[in-house]
Scaffold this active site. Structure first.
Site, PDB file in Angstrom:
ATOM      1  CE  LYS A 202      -4.422  -1.607   1.306  1.00 10.41           C
ATOM      2  NZ  LYS A 202      -5.153  -2.195   2.416  1.00 10.41           N
TER       3      LYS A 202
ATOM      4  CE  LYS B 136      -9.000 -11.069  -8.669  1.00 16.96           C
ATOM      5  NZ  LYS B 136      -8.686 -11.335  -7.252  1.00 16.96           N
TER       6      LYS B 136
ATOM      7  CE  LYS C  74     -17.128   0.426  -9.862  1.00 24.98           C
ATOM      8  NZ  LYS C  74     -18.295   0.888  -9.185  1.00 24.98           N
TER       9      LYS C  74
END
Ligand code: SF4
Length: 334
Positions: A115, A196, A199
């Protein structure tokens, strides 16, 4: 645990309208689990704050997600469905748990490093404490089972370690070590056939899309890259369109396409048109239910508020036990 059923918890970040990957990978599983377990499903809006750039769509995204869950068959009579921040006790438990988690453990987690790499401009405390809040989500409801894909199993192992540390530190058994329920879900690729469905990669088909939008998106799907001309035979095994046929078309049709593609008996345009038709037919009952729910958003909010009320009852009891175990003075409301 109600009716002797094992309690399951799962949370998902409010990403708004759900796509086919979410549907086939998680939501269908939610619906299935309700048959055998006491399920608690949370739309984890606080988790979303760690990485979102703007919160202007947060409320709407929660609603859109709830609409998709309800339309897909998550049943508020059977399951508790709510928004994470509506049960603020989770923030309190997060703070209590943070006292038993070594700092180095959090900074060493591969998910934290990933992250930081993805959001270098916004490495906030919430990002570091994310696994602790996630543990609080599960432990607050004393969930015994958490469904996760195999790649997420380490996250749950972290929560289990937190339980052991807390219970050892305060010489208690108040927190329950959740078990991992590894779920095998189909890997749903996006329209590009490479990544994959996601969005953020803009390669998705929303489950609530209308028929025409679905058809147009399916027509853009990447097929067997070796099949250049209509007369070239294709290989369904490397074609993403065929993967979707296996999920949405009848066995007979899958068999027919598998056969005809290999001898150039069917063209990719026809193949995609048939897929779009099958996706639309398969999702129509869900879309119809969604339209009905969407006409009455107030009712959907009431469902979420009711879920939060039920979740709060469990949360209050857990927090009472946690406070007692730690030795914190109990306020008279408890
Ligand atoms: Fe893929 Fe269908 Fe074209 Fe064969 S005919 S390559 S399965 S889209």
């Amino acid at each position: 645990m109600e009716n002797g059923k094992i309690r399951v918890f799962s949370g998902a970040r409010p990403t708004g309208r759900q796509h086919l990957g979410n549907y086939l990978g998680a939501i269908q599983n939610y619906v299935e689990l309700q048959k055998s377990y006491e399920c608690i499903y949370s739309i984890v809006d606080i988790h979303a704050l760690t990485t979102v750039e703007t919160t202007k769509d947060l409320k709407q995204n929660c609603l859109e997600m709830a609409l998709d869950w309800l339309a897909a068959g998550v049943d508020p009579e059977k399951s508790i469905m709510f928004i994470q921040s509506h049960v603020p006790q989770v923030m309190e438990l997060h703070t209590m748990l943070s006292m038993v988690v070594p700092m180095g453990k959090l900074t060493d987690l591969p998910t934290f490093k990933e992250k930081v790499r993805m959001h270098p401009q916004n490495v906030n405390y919430g990002l570091l404490g994310y696994p602790v809040l996630m543990s609080a989500d599960i432990l607050l409801y004393k969930a015994e089972l958490v469904p996760v894909g195999i790649d997420q199993a380490p996250h749950l192992e972290f929560a289990r370690e937190v339980v052991r540390s807390f219970n050892f530190r305060y010489n208690t058994q108040v927190l329950v070590e959740p078990q991992i329920k590894v779920t095998t879900v189909p890997k749903v690729m996006g329209l590009d056939g490479v990544n994959k469905m996601s969005k953020s990669l803009n390669n998705e088909i929303e489950i609530a899309a209308d028929d025409e939008t679905t058809r147009k998106l399916v027509m853009t799907m990447v097929t067997d890259p070796q099949r250049i001309r209509r007369t070239d035979p294709g290989d369904p095994d490397v074609c993403n369109v065929f993967s979707f046929h296996k999920m949405f078309s009848s066995d007979e049709e899958v068999e027919e396409i598998n056969r005809e593609c290999r001898i150039a008996g069917i063209g990719c345009v026809d193949c995609k048109k048939r897929l779009a038709k099958n996706i639309n037919a398969s999702l129509e009952p869900l879309r119809s239910r969604r339209r009905k729910f969407a006409e009455k958003p107030d009712q959907v909010w009431e469902i979420l508020y009711d879920g939060a009320d039920r979740a709060r009852k469990i949360a209050d009891q857990t927090m009472l036990e946690v406070r007692e175990a730690i030795g914190i003075p109990i306020y008279r409301e408890f």
